[in-house]
Design a protein around this motif. Structure first.
Motif, PDB file in Angstrom:
ATOM      1  N   GLU A   1       7.078  -0.720   4.332  1.00 16.00           N
ATOM      2  CA  GLU A   1       7.529  -1.206   5.638  1.00 16.00           C
ATOM      3  C   GLU A   1       6.332  -1.579   6.512  1.00 16.00           C
ATOM      4  O   GLU A   1       6.363  -2.593   7.223  1.00 16.00           O
ATOM      5  N   ASN A   2       5.276  -0.779   6.438  1.00 16.81           N
ATOM      6  CA  ASN A   2       4.060  -1.097   7.193  1.00 16.81           C
ATOM      7  C   ASN A   2       3.426  -2.387   6.682  1.00 16.81           C
ATOM      8  O   ASN A   2       2.896  -3.176   7.467  1.00 16.81           O
ATOM      9  N   ALA A   3       3.499  -2.620   5.363  1.00 19.33           N
ATOM     10  CA  ALA A   3       2.979  -3.863   4.796  1.00 19.33           C
ATOM     11  C   ALA A   3       3.772  -5.060   5.324  1.00 19.33           C
ATOM     12  O   ALA A   3       3.192  -6.107   5.632  1.00 19.33           O
ATOM     13  N   LEU A   4       5.085  -4.905   5.458  1.00 24.11           N
ATOM     14  CA  LEU A   4       5.904  -5.983   6.026  1.00 24.11           C
ATOM     15  C   LEU A   4       5.508  -6.284   7.469  1.00 24.11           C
ATOM     16  O   LEU A   4       5.468  -7.455   7.883  1.00 24.11           O
ATOM     17  N   ILE A   5       5.191  -5.261   8.219  1.00 24.04           N
ATOM     18  CA  ILE A   5       4.725  -5.452   9.603  1.00 24.04           C
ATOM     19  C   ILE A   5       3.414  -6.224   9.600  1.00 24.04           C
ATOM     20  O   ILE A   5       3.218  -7.154  10.393  1.00 24.04           O
ATOM     21  N   ARG A   6       2.500  -5.864   8.676  1.00 22.46           N
ATOM     22  CA  ARG A   6       1.223  -6.584   8.589  1.00 22.46           C
ATOM     23  C   ARG A   6       1.434  -8.041   8.193  1.00 22.46           C
ATOM     24  O   ARG A   6       0.739  -8.933   8.691  1.00 22.46           O
ATOM     25  N   ILE A   7       2.432  -8.303   7.343  1.00 23.76           N
ATOM     26  CA  ILE A   7       2.755  -9.689   6.983  1.00 23.76           C
ATOM     27  C   ILE A   7       3.200 -10.444   8.234  1.00 23.76           C
ATOM     28  O   ILE A   7       2.727 -11.552   8.507  1.00 23.76           O
TER      29      ILE A   7
ATOM     30  N   ASN B   1       2.496  -9.809  11.268  1.00 29.26           N
ATOM     31  CA  ASN B   1       1.370  -9.918  12.200  1.00 29.26           C
ATOM     32  C   ASN B   1       0.232 -10.767  11.636  1.00 29.26           C
ATOM     33  O   ASN B   1      -0.816 -10.897  12.263  1.00 29.26           O
ATOM     34  N   LYS B   2       0.444 -11.291  10.423  1.00 31.31           N
ATOM     35  CA  LYS B   2      -0.527 -12.165   9.753  1.00 31.31           C
ATOM     36  C   LYS B   2      -1.862 -11.478   9.456  1.00 31.31           C
ATOM     37  O   LYS B   2      -2.907 -12.095   9.483  1.00 31.31           O
ATOM     38  N   VAL B   3      -1.808 -10.178   9.185  1.00 30.55           N
ATOM     39  CA  VAL B   3      -3.019  -9.452   8.811  1.00 30.55           C
ATOM     40  C   VAL B   3      -2.878  -8.792   7.441  1.00 30.55           C
ATOM     41  O   VAL B   3      -3.750  -8.021   7.022  1.00 30.55           O
ATOM     42  N   TYR B   4      -1.789  -9.111   6.722  1.00 32.87           N
ATOM     43  CA  TYR B   4      -1.605  -8.557   5.379  1.00 32.87           C
ATOM     44  C   TYR B   4      -2.694  -9.097   4.460  1.00 32.87           C
ATOM     45  O   TYR B   4      -3.010 -10.283   4.473  1.00 32.87           O
ATOM     46  N   GLY B   5      -3.276  -8.216   3.669  1.00 26.43           N
ATOM     47  CA  GLY B   5      -4.292  -8.634   2.716  1.00 26.43           C
ATOM     48  C   GLY B   5      -5.692  -8.683   3.287  1.00 26.43           C
ATOM     49  O   GLY B   5      -6.623  -9.121   2.632  1.00 26.43           O
ATOM     50  N   VAL B   6      -5.851  -8.200   4.526  1.00 24.38           N
ATOM     51  CA  VAL B   6      -7.163  -8.158   5.165  1.00 24.38           C
ATOM     52  C   VAL B   6      -7.611  -6.705   5.217  1.00 24.38           C
ATOM     53  O   VAL B   6      -6.884  -5.835   5.699  1.00 24.38           O
ATOM     54  N   CYS B   7      -8.798  -6.442   4.718  1.00 25.61           N
ATOM     55  CA  CYS B   7      -9.355  -5.086   4.707  1.00 25.61           C
ATOM     56  C   CYS B   7      -9.561  -4.606   6.139  1.00 25.61           C
ATOM     57  O   CYS B   7     -10.154  -5.303   6.962  1.00 25.61           O
TER      58      CYS B   7
ATOM     59  N   GLY C   1     -12.785  -6.433   7.203  1.00 24.20           N
ATOM     60  CA  GLY C   1     -12.198  -7.660   7.722  1.00 24.20           C
ATOM     61  C   GLY C   1     -12.134  -8.780   6.704  1.00 24.20           C
ATOM     62  O   GLY C   1     -11.670  -9.870   6.994  1.00 24.20           O
ATOM     63  N   LYS C   2     -12.590  -8.490   5.483  1.00 26.14           N
ATOM     64  CA  LYS C   2     -12.557  -9.486   4.410  1.00 26.14           C
ATOM     65  C   LYS C   2     -11.212  -9.418   3.690  1.00 26.14           C
ATOM     66  O   LYS C   2     -10.493  -8.430   3.788  1.00 26.14           O
ATOM     67  N   LEU C   3     -10.902 -10.477   2.938  1.00 18.44           N
ATOM     68  CA  LEU C   3      -9.650 -10.500   2.191  1.00 18.44           C
ATOM     69  C   LEU C   3      -9.683  -9.498   1.041  1.00 18.44           C
ATOM     70  O   LEU C   3     -10.707  -9.342   0.370  1.00 18.44           O
ATOM     71  N   ILE C   4      -8.564  -8.835   0.830  1.00 18.16           N
ATOM     72  CA  ILE C   4      -8.398  -7.928  -0.296  1.00 18.16           C
ATOM     73  C   ILE C   4      -8.019  -8.781  -1.500  1.00 18.16           C
ATOM     74  O   ILE C   4      -7.212  -9.710  -1.376  1.00 18.16           O
ATOM     75  N   SER C   5      -8.587  -8.486  -2.658  1.00 15.85           N
ATOM     76  CA  SER C   5      -8.327  -9.306  -3.847  1.00 15.85           C
ATOM     77  C   SER C   5      -6.845  -9.282  -4.230  1.00 15.85           C
ATOM     78  O   SER C   5      -6.146  -8.288  -4.014  1.00 15.85           O
ATOM     79  N   LYS C   6      -6.403 -10.390  -4.798  1.00 23.22           N
ATOM     80  CA  LYS C   6      -5.005 -10.496  -5.239  1.00 23.22           C
ATOM     81  C   LYS C   6      -4.690  -9.455  -6.297  1.00 23.22           C
ATOM     82  O   LYS C   6      -3.592  -8.899  -6.315  1.00 23.22           O
ATOM     83  N   GLU C   7      -5.657  -9.171  -7.170  1.00 24.49           N
ATOM     84  CA  GLU C   7      -5.430  -8.173  -8.218  1.00 24.49           C
ATOM     85  C   GLU C   7      -5.130  -6.808  -7.605  1.00 24.49           C
ATOM     86  O   GLU C   7      -4.251  -6.086  -8.061  1.00 24.49           O
ATOM     87  N   ARG C   8      -5.893  -6.451  -6.568  1.00 24.80           N
ATOM     88  CA  ARG C   8      -5.663  -5.164  -5.899  1.00 24.80           C
ATOM     89  C   ARG C   8      -4.287  -5.140  -5.245  1.00 24.80           C
ATOM     90  O   ARG C   8      -3.564  -4.152  -5.322  1.00 24.80           O
ATOM     91  N   LEU C   9      -3.931  -6.230  -4.570  1.00 24.60           N
ATOM     92  CA  LEU C   9      -2.635  -6.265  -3.892  1.00 24.60           C
ATOM     93  C   LEU C   9      -1.476  -6.262  -4.888  1.00 24.60           C
ATOM     94  O   LEU C   9      -0.415  -5.726  -4.585  1.00 24.60           O
ATOM     95  N   ARG C  10      -1.689  -6.833  -6.065  1.00 20.74           N
ATOM     96  CA  ARG C  10      -0.643  -6.764  -7.101  1.00 20.74           C
ATOM     97  C   ARG C  10      -0.468  -5.323  -7.577  1.00 20.74           C
ATOM     98  O   ARG C  10       0.648  -4.871  -7.835  1.00 20.74           O
ATOM     99  N   ALA C  11      -1.568  -4.621  -7.699  1.00 24.65           N
ATOM    100  CA  ALA C  11      -1.517  -3.230  -8.167  1.00 24.65           C
ATOM    101  C   ALA C  11      -1.018  -2.290  -7.072  1.00 24.65           C
ATOM    102  O   ALA C  11      -0.252  -1.364  -7.337  1.00 24.65           O
ATOM    103  N   VAL C  12      -1.471  -2.538  -5.830  1.00 20.50           N
ATOM    104  CA  VAL C  12      -1.106  -1.684  -4.697  1.00 20.50           C
ATOM    105  C   VAL C  12      -0.716  -2.602  -3.535  1.00 20.50           C
ATOM    106  O   VAL C  12      -1.555  -2.946  -2.699  1.00 20.50           O
TER     107      VAL C  12
END
Length: 65
Positions: free
Chosen positions: A21-27, A29-35, A39-50
């Motif tokens: 649910e918190n990830a949906l909030i970040r989506i 707020n347009k900050v999903y996938g940002v460390c 402040g850098k982008l989190i890799s797609k592989e990491r986001l697929r895993a977690v």
């Protein structure tokens, strides 16, 4: 025993749902996938895993040190 096991499973499931649910909030707020550390982008592989990750692999490793 069995009751404790079920309670633990319910607790883990609730925690996982909360993270998602918190990830949906970040989506929204347009900050999903940002460390949140670098402040850098989190890799797609990491986001697929977690999918609820808020730290890049590098930031997570640095926290453990």
């Amino acid at each position: 025993s069995e009751s404790e096991r079920l309670n633990n499973m319910v607790s883990r499931t609730k925690k996982h749902i909360n993270h998602l649910e918190n990830a949906l909030i970040r989506i929204n707020n347009k900050v999903y996938g940002v460390c949140r550390k670098s402040g850098k982008l989190i890799s797609k592989e990491r986001l697929r895993a977690v999918p609820h990750a808020t730290l890049s692999i590098e930031a997570k490793q640095n926290m453990k040190r």
